[in-house]
Design a protein around this motif. Structure first.
Motif, PDB file in Angstrom:
ATOM      1  N   GLU A   1     -34.758   3.991  20.930  1.00 19.66           N
ATOM      2  CA  GLU A   1     -33.871   3.378  19.931  1.00 19.66           C
ATOM      3  C   GLU A   1     -34.347   3.694  18.513  1.00 19.66           C
ATOM      4  O   GLU A   1     -33.521   3.960  17.629  1.00 19.66           O
ATOM      5  CB  GLU A   1     -33.799   1.874  20.157  1.00 19.66           C
ATOM      6  CG  GLU A   1     -33.009   1.495  21.394  1.00 19.66           C
ATOM      7  CD  GLU A   1     -33.073   0.012  21.717  1.00 19.66           C
ATOM      8  OE1 GLU A   1     -33.568  -0.786  20.890  1.00 19.66           O
ATOM      9  OE2 GLU A   1     -32.625  -0.352  22.819  1.00 19.66           O
ATOM     10  N   GLU A   2     -35.642   3.667  18.286  1.00 15.83           N
ATOM     11  CA  GLU A   2     -36.174   4.000  16.957  1.00 15.83           C
ATOM     12  C   GLU A   2     -35.910   5.462  16.619  1.00 15.83           C
ATOM     13  O   GLU A   2     -35.519   5.797  15.504  1.00 15.83           O
ATOM     14  CB  GLU A   2     -37.677   3.703  16.888  1.00 15.83           C
ATOM     15  CG  GLU A   2     -38.320   4.106  15.574  1.00 15.83           C
ATOM     16  CD  GLU A   2     -37.664   3.491  14.343  1.00 15.83           C
ATOM     17  OE1 GLU A   2     -37.688   4.150  13.276  1.00 15.83           O
ATOM     18  OE2 GLU A   2     -37.142   2.365  14.410  1.00 15.83           O
TER      19      GLU A   2
ATOM     20  N   ARG B   1     -40.720  -0.637  26.560  1.00 16.04           N
ATOM     21  CA  ARG B   1     -41.409   0.020  25.436  1.00 16.04           C
ATOM     22  C   ARG B   1     -40.794   1.393  25.156  1.00 16.04           C
ATOM     23  O   ARG B   1     -40.513   1.748  24.023  1.00 16.04           O
ATOM     24  CB  ARG B   1     -42.905   0.140  25.744  1.00 16.04           C
ATOM     25  CG  ARG B   1     -43.708   0.723  24.595  1.00 16.04           C
ATOM     26  CD  ARG B   1     -45.214   0.754  24.859  1.00 16.04           C
ATOM     27  NE  ARG B   1     -45.538   1.605  26.010  1.00 16.04           N
ATOM     28  CZ  ARG B   1     -45.935   1.167  27.206  1.00 16.04           C
ATOM     29  NH1 ARG B   1     -46.052  -0.125  27.439  1.00 16.04           N
ATOM     30  NH2 ARG B   1     -46.205   2.011  28.181  1.00 16.04           N
TER      31      ARG B   1
ATOM     32  N   ARG C   1     -37.811   2.474  25.974  1.00 14.50           N
ATOM     33  CA  ARG C   1     -36.449   2.304  25.440  1.00 14.50           C
ATOM     34  C   ARG C   1     -36.486   1.923  23.963  1.00 14.50           C
ATOM     35  O   ARG C   1     -35.651   2.383  23.182  1.00 14.50           O
ATOM     36  CB  ARG C   1     -35.693   1.251  26.252  1.00 14.50           C
ATOM     37  CG  ARG C   1     -35.242   1.764  27.597  1.00 14.50           C
ATOM     38  CD  ARG C   1     -34.524   0.717  28.391  1.00 14.50           C
ATOM     39  NE  ARG C   1     -33.953   1.273  29.609  1.00 14.50           N
ATOM     40  CZ  ARG C   1     -33.481   0.551  30.592  1.00 14.50           C
ATOM     41  NH1 ARG C   1     -33.475  -0.770  30.519  1.00 14.50           N
ATOM     42  NH2 ARG C   1     -32.988   1.140  31.673  1.00 14.50           N
ATOM     43  N   GLY C   2     -37.436   1.097  23.592  1.00 13.87           N
ATOM     44  CA  GLY C   2     -37.594   0.746  22.175  1.00 13.87           C
ATOM     45  C   GLY C   2     -37.912   1.965  21.335  1.00 13.87           C
ATOM     46  O   GLY C   2     -37.384   2.121  20.231  1.00 13.87           O
ATOM     47  N   GLU C   3     -38.763   2.842  21.864  1.00 16.13           N
ATOM     48  CA  GLU C   3     -39.085   4.069  21.136  1.00 16.13           C
ATOM     49  C   GLU C   3     -37.868   4.970  21.005  1.00 16.13           C
ATOM     50  O   GLU C   3     -37.624   5.570  19.955  1.00 16.13           O
ATOM     51  CB  GLU C   3     -40.234   4.806  21.818  1.00 16.13           C
ATOM     52  CG  GLU C   3     -41.570   4.124  21.608  1.00 16.13           C
ATOM     53  CD  GLU C   3     -42.747   4.978  22.022  1.00 16.13           C
ATOM     54  OE1 GLU C   3     -42.681   6.213  21.862  1.00 16.13           O
ATOM     55  OE2 GLU C   3     -43.738   4.401  22.483  1.00 16.13           O
TER      56      GLU C   3
END
Length: 99
Positions: A22-23, A16, A18-20
């Motif tokens: 990336e965004e 989660r 890491r996804g943030e």
């Protein structure tokens, strides 16, 4: 709770976060593109006004302001200034190449 479930929770949190990141990176790159588009417009205005692209005083002002903003956000000012030197240099190259 099983050992496997305990291991999955940190891994899910990591995914989660890491996804943030990336965004956020996508937004940062979009903002850099936006900054460079404005730099092109700035170059056109400078040329129309008969001004040189290179403005060391203005560049220094931008770098100083970045350091102040960094400190306001609890960030290392010198590291942020280094990033801004790169941004200013990139902007200047875009301005110099814009015809």
């Amino acid at each position: 709770m099983s050992a496997q479930q305990q291991d999955e929770e940190p891994l899910a949190a990591l995914a989660r976060w890491r996804g943030e990141i990336e965004e956020i990176d996508r937004r940062i790159v979009a903002l850099i593109a936006e900054r460079l588009a404005v730099a092109k417009q700035t170059a056109r205005a400078k040329r129309a006004a008969g001004l040189a692209i290179l403005d060391p005083q203005r560049e220094a002002e931008v770098i100083r302001r970045a350091g102040v903003l960094a400190r306001e956000h609890g960030l290392p000012a010198e590291a942020v200034r280094e990033i801004y030197w790169q941004l200013v240099g990139l902007s200047r190259r875009v301005q110099e190449s814009d015809t």
